[in-house]
Every structure is written in structure tokens, then in C-alpha cells.
Design an enzyme around this catalytic site. Structure first.
Site, PDB file in Angstrom:
ATOM      1  N   SER A  60      35.501   9.824 -28.294  1.00  0.00           N
ATOM      2  CA  SER A  60      34.699   9.795 -29.420  1.00  0.00           C
ATOM      3  C   SER A  60      33.495   8.608 -29.507  1.00  0.00           C
ATOM      4  CB  SER A  60      35.785   9.344 -30.755  1.00  0.00           C
ATOM      5  OG  SER A  60      36.182   8.033 -30.516  1.00  0.00           O
ATOM      6  N   LYS A  97      29.889   0.447 -31.573  1.00  0.00           N
ATOM      7  CA  LYS A  97      30.236   1.562 -32.165  1.00  0.00           C
ATOM      8  C   LYS A  97      30.477   1.611 -33.616  1.00  0.00           C
ATOM      9  CE  LYS A  97      34.101   5.149 -31.434  1.00  0.00           C
ATOM     10  NZ  LYS A  97      35.115   5.353 -30.750  1.00  0.00           N
ATOM     11  N   SER A 122      38.987   7.655 -25.655  1.00  0.00           N
ATOM     12  CA  SER A 122      37.459   7.552 -26.024  1.00  0.00           C
ATOM     13  C   SER A 122      36.777   6.700 -25.501  1.00  0.00           C
ATOM     14  CB  SER A 122      37.752   7.569 -27.743  1.00  0.00           C
ATOM     15  OG  SER A 122      38.157   8.533 -28.255  1.00  0.00           O
TER      16      SER A 122
END
Lengths: 95, 483
Positions: free
Chosen positions: B151, B76, B175
Site C-alpha cells: 500500500s 505516507k 506494504s
């Protein structure tokens, strides 16, 4: 509770985010929607309840008072917008 | 090859049936073919990836490769990675090439995992749809009109679309679990403090926690073995003995007590999601588990409590983006204060600005007790509710989300509409508990449904066991979207 346009201006100033006059009304409206949601929480009786700041009640660790990080100033400053002689440059603050 | 799990790939690499370079090359070709339509990755750097893979192959030839060496992954874009752009999905950091590695990245590097690229995400991890990225929304591989969740939407979409076998993610309010659910994959958010936050760009420090996303629970366990561990550079990293999260995978589930919180099955839960969850619970009964009804009576209060605490911490954390030491600086300004204000106005998107403004207000003079302190007291009530529940059961199960993935553009006009979709995930972060998402079927629109498993503190190995046994008798986790 509901935020006024002046409240939004004041918070934006505190947060150091420029909000233009055109953006103020929409920002105010959306923040008031968010605070509408938050409002539900305020009526809850929390007398005698200890606030919880963290998931784990751990003590901050202490370590020996000695330098551990190597000097990497050049690498840190390589990503800065403006530097000179090892110093970060900002607009003039004292006339 | 691309449908193989981390475990299978590691075995083939160890047996020298395939090299790290060959494997990385296959995945890079898949990324070239599919990323333009999915937008799951922000940065791809073929040379860097192949150099990492070559180094692993050399180490293996010299007999020095670890068990997972050569398996590729995506990180990420919130984890700082030396030499890679680390944007956090923001224009503010669009020019930021990290000069150092996050602890998680360092651990993955040491294990010989090869970086395929950097996964798209909601800006500064704020969002539930991945539409808040400066680099544009990620598409859900199951339905290109649907959001992938957020997210960690790029991480989840990448694993679902087989652009990578595994990915790292972070979870502040859901997330990891919510995008895993929306993309039909498996993900776990560990107990707060298990994975170091060093080099993981901070959103809400008392809630943020890194974790793995993968096809299977077993792969999550293997990657968590790499990601977890004490790190003195994170003051909240827990000093505990190293665990092997795969140790209990095969344990039988007979006698397992599953608590179903009635509030997670109340009004608001879509019928198609409920149906898939019920079917999964029925499968657990067949595996020998017992089901008890429990109550998490203050579930609804998690939303207001979270949307005070997280913005408050964000307003403080994101004050570091001032155009002085790194990141974006506005081109035109009249003085220092104006430079800050213009830089931040240009560098942040609107969801980030709204949360900073909300946080600034609740922490401002005269409002602290009414908002922040009250939210922290409710946080305690919510954490206590979970402990009462765990007196009656071993794990808690329920849906990850009230609905399957919504359409792109459907909810971004009204931030509050999106916040309400986080109802089942936020409490876990407030309490600091581990939570995971396991694919258990599809909704009426053929979009995936995720089962949430919540465990007590440090029960990750047990939760992974519970998920693994389910995956031994079902095949939802093996389904891949047609792309």
C-alpha cells in the site's frame, strides 16, 4: 462453506455499511472467493497450539493514575461534522 | 542534485553548500513537473514546506541544526501530521486536517526533516497495487502502465522518481517491501514494536509497523534512527535502548549464513524474478557468505491466516469511522443507524468494505473459534517455523514477490488474485519479524526485482549491513527511471 445473500445482509448490518440490493450479488460472490481462500486453513490440525495474538509477549505497562493529556477539546471538535456547545451532534435517537 | 542520497544531501546541508530552502525548492519543482503523471502525492503545500525549510535554515545559522536537518521527505498519508490533510487514501478522511502529529512525524520534525508532501496509498493501507486509493492509482515510474505496488505505493514511486530522497511507509502484510521491490528502491519493515504506531492510522494493529523507504540501505538506517524509539502512547511500543542502525553497516560478510527457504523458490515464482535473485545470491557468495537450504513449510498458510487476522482487526479498528467525531458524514439519512450505514457506504471503497465485512463475519457469534482463533494458532506455527530456520542461518533471503509489477487494472477485478501475490511477505508480519527489500535487477519486462532479507527479531542493524555491503559492490540501487 458459502455465504448466502441473507448472510451478506446480516454482516453488512453488523458492520453498519449500507449495501444496496444491486450490490448484494457481487459482494456475495467476492466474499465467497475470499472465504474459499480462507477455507484452506480450517483443515489444519492445530490441537495443543497456543494462539498467537501478538508478536511480542510484553505485559501492558502501568502508569501513575494522573491526568497527562491537556485540554484540546476545541481542536478535536474543529474536525467534527457537527458540534454545539462542546457536544457532538447526532440525529435524534429518542423521540 | 536530485539523485543524491539522504546521506549526501545531509553532508551538503551541514557544509552550507546548499540551504534547506533551496533544496526544498528544487524538489518542489520536480514534484510540479512529474506528479501530475505519477500521482504519487496526494497533498503538496509549498508554503508549509518552505516555512519548515526556513525554520531549519534559521536553526542551522544559529548552530542548532541536527545531522539530518534540512533533508526533505514525504510522509505516507497514513501518518497524522498537524495542519496537513491526513486522508489515508480514503474519501472518509478527505476533509480531515489532523490536529496532531504521529510519533513518527514528531520525530522527523525534531530531526529537522522537511515535509515535501503526503504520499498516495491504498485506502487504509489495504491493497498491493495502489489502485484502491480514493485519489486514483499511482503509476510506476519505471513503466507508467505498471502498478507501483502497495500500500505504500506513493512513497515508493516518489523515491524512485526522485520526487523525494526518502519517504516513510507502513507495512502490515508487505506494504513497504512490495512497493519498494516494484519501484526498484530499498525499504525496511522493522521488528514489530520498534516504531510507534501512535498517530499512524490503524489497519491491523497486531501487524502494522512503520518504516523507511530510500535509495540505499544506508539511508534506510539513517531514517530508521529517526523513526524508531519508545513511545508510551503506543501500548505495544517496545521499551528498549536507542539503537544506532548504522553501527554495523561496514562489517564484513565473510561467514554470514544465508538461509534460502525452498518454499520461496518453488512453483509460482516467475523465472525472470528467480534469475535476478539467484544472481544476487551469487554476489553474496563472492562477498564470503555461505548458503544453506532451509524450510518454511507452512508458507502457504500465511495467506489464509493473514486474510482472517487482518480483516478481523480492521473491522474493529475501522468502526471508529462513524461520521460523528471526524471525517465524512452522509448528507442524507433517516436516523442514527442509517447515518452510520450511509456514511460508511459512501466513505469507504470496495476493498475496505470487503475486508470489514470479512472481519465482521469471522468475529461474529459462533465463528470466532473456527476462524480467528484458528488463524492465530496458525500464526504461532508460522512464527515457530521462522525460529527453527534461524537456528540454521543468520538471515533468510528470497524474492519479495513472485512476479514483477503487473499492469494497472490487471488484477483488480478479482481481489483473491491480488492476495496470492503477497505469499512471501505475509509471514514476516504474522511473526513480527523485520524484513527488507533491496533492488537486485530487472525482470524480462524491464520492471524491477526486489530481494527480500528477513532477519530475526531486532536484527535490523545486521540486515542493513547485509544490504549495504551488497550495494557497495552493485549499482542496482543507483538506477533511476527515465522520466
Amino acid at each position: 462453506m458459502s455465504l448466502t445473500i441473507d448472510d451478506v445482509r446480516r454482516i453488512a448490518k453488523l458492520a453498519r455499511i449500507a449495501v444496496t440490493d444491486d450490490e448484494l450479488a457481487a459482494t456475495q460472490q467476492q466474499l465467497n472467493r475470499i472465504f474459499g481462500l480462507i477455507e484452506e486453513m480450517r483443515a489444519v490440525d492445530t490441537t495443543g497450539i497456543e494462539p498467537m495474538a501478538h508478536a511480542q509477549d510484553v505485559m501492558l505497562r502501568l502508569r501513575e493514575d494522573m491526568a497527562t493529556a491537556p485540554d484540546r477539546r476545541a481542536e478535536w471538535q474543529a474536525v467534527a461534522p457537527a458540534v454545539e456547545n462542546g457536544l457532538y451532534l447526532v440525529p435524534k435517537v429518542i423521540e | 542534485m536530485l539523485n543524491k542520497t539522504l546521506k549526501q544531501l545531509a553532508a551538503q546541508l551541514a557544509a552550507k553548500e546548499i540551504s534547506a530552502v533551496e533544496l526544498a525548492t528544487e524538489y518542489l519543482a520536480r514534484i510540479d513537473a512529474l506528479n501530475p503523471q505519477l500521482n504519487a502525492l496526494i497533498s503538496v503545500d509549498r508554503e508549509k514546506t518552505l516555512a519548515e525549510a526556513q525554520a531549519v535554515d534559521a536553526a542551522r545559522a544559529a548552530g542548532q541544526a541536527g545531522a539530518l536537518a534540512g533533508v526533505p521527505l514525504v510522509h505516507k498519508d497514513i501518518f497524522c501530521q498537524q495542519g496537513w490533510k491526513t486522508s489515508c487514501g480514503s474519501k472518509m478522511l478527505d476533509n480531515f486536517i489532523s490536529p496532531y502529529d504521529a510519533h513518527v512525524v514528531e520525530q522527523c520534525r525534531k530531526a529537522g526533516l522537511v515535509t515535501l508532501g503526503r504520499a498516495n496509498m491504498d485506502e487504509f493501507a489495504m491493497g498491493s497495487s495502489n489502485e484502491n486509493s480514493f485519489y486514483g492509482p499511482v503509476k510506476n515510474p519505471w513503466d507508467l502502465n505498471a502498478v507501483p505496488g502497495g500500500s505504500s505505493g506513493g512513497s515508493a514511486a516518489a523515491v524512485a522518481a526522485r520526487l523525494a530522497p526518502v519517504a516513510t511507509g507502513t507495512d502490515t502484510g508487505g506494504s513497504i517491501r512490495q512497493p519498494a521491490a516494484f519501484c526498484g528502491i530499498t525499504g525496511i519493515k522493522p521488528t514489530y514494536g520498534v516504531v510507534s504506531r501512535f498517530g499512524m492510522i490503524a489497519y491491523a494493529s497486531s501487524l502494522d509497523q512503520g518504516g523507511p523507504l530510500a535509495q540505499t540501505a544506508e539511508d534506510c538506517a539513517l531514517l530508521l534512527n529517526v523513526m524508531a524509539g519508545f513511545d508510551e502512547r503506543d501500548s505495544t511500543s517496545l521499551q528498549r535502548d536507542k539503537e544506532d542502525y548504522t553501527r554495523d553497516l561496514a562489517a564484513p560478510l565473510s561467514g554470514l549464513k544465508i538461509g534460502l527457504p525452498k518454499e520461496y523458490f518453488a512453483e509460482g515464482l516467475a523465472a525472470d524474478v528467480a534469475k535476478a535473485i539467484d544472481a544476487a545470491i551469487a554476489e553474496y557468495r563472492k562477498l564470503g557468505a555461505e548458503v544453506v537450504e532451509i524450510s518454511l513449510p507452512n508458507t502457504k498458510l500465511a495467506i489464509p491466516s493473514y486474510y482472517v487476522i487482518a480483516p478481523a482487526e480492521a473491522s474493529s479498528n475501522l468502526s471508529r469511522f462513524d461520521g460523528v467525531r471526524y471525517g465524512h458524514r452522509a448528507a442524507e439519512y433517516s436516523g442514527l443507524a442509517d447515518m452510520y450505514e450511509q456514511t460508511r457506504a459512501e466513505g469507504f471503497g470496495w476493498e475496505v468494505k470487503r475486508r470489514i465485512l470479512t472481519g465482521t463475519y469471522v468475529l461474529s457469534h459462533g465463528y470466532y473459534d473456527a476462524y480467528y482463533l484458528q488463524a492465530q494458532k496458525i500464526r504461532r506455527i508460522i512464527a515457530d517455523d521462522f525460529q527453527k530456520a534461524f537456528a540454521q542461518c543468520d538471515v533468510i533471503m528470497g524474492p519479495v514477490t513472485p512476479n514483477t509489477a503487473w499492469n494497472l487494472g490487471e488484477k483488480n477485478a478479482d481481489p483473491v488474485a491480488m492476495y496470492l501475490e503477497d505469499i512471501y511477505t505475509l509471514g514476516v508480519n504474522l511473526a513480527g519479524l523485520p524484513g527488507m527489500s533491496v533492488p537486485v535487477g530487472f525482470g524480462s519486462n524491464d520492471r524491477p526485482v526486489g530481494l527480500q532479507i528477513i532477519g530475526n527479531y531486532f536484527s535490523e542493524a545486521k540486515m542493513l549491513n547485509v544490504a549495504h555491503r551488497f550495494q557497495q559492490v552493485t549499482d542496482w540501487h543507483t538506477r533511476a527511471p527515465a522520466l
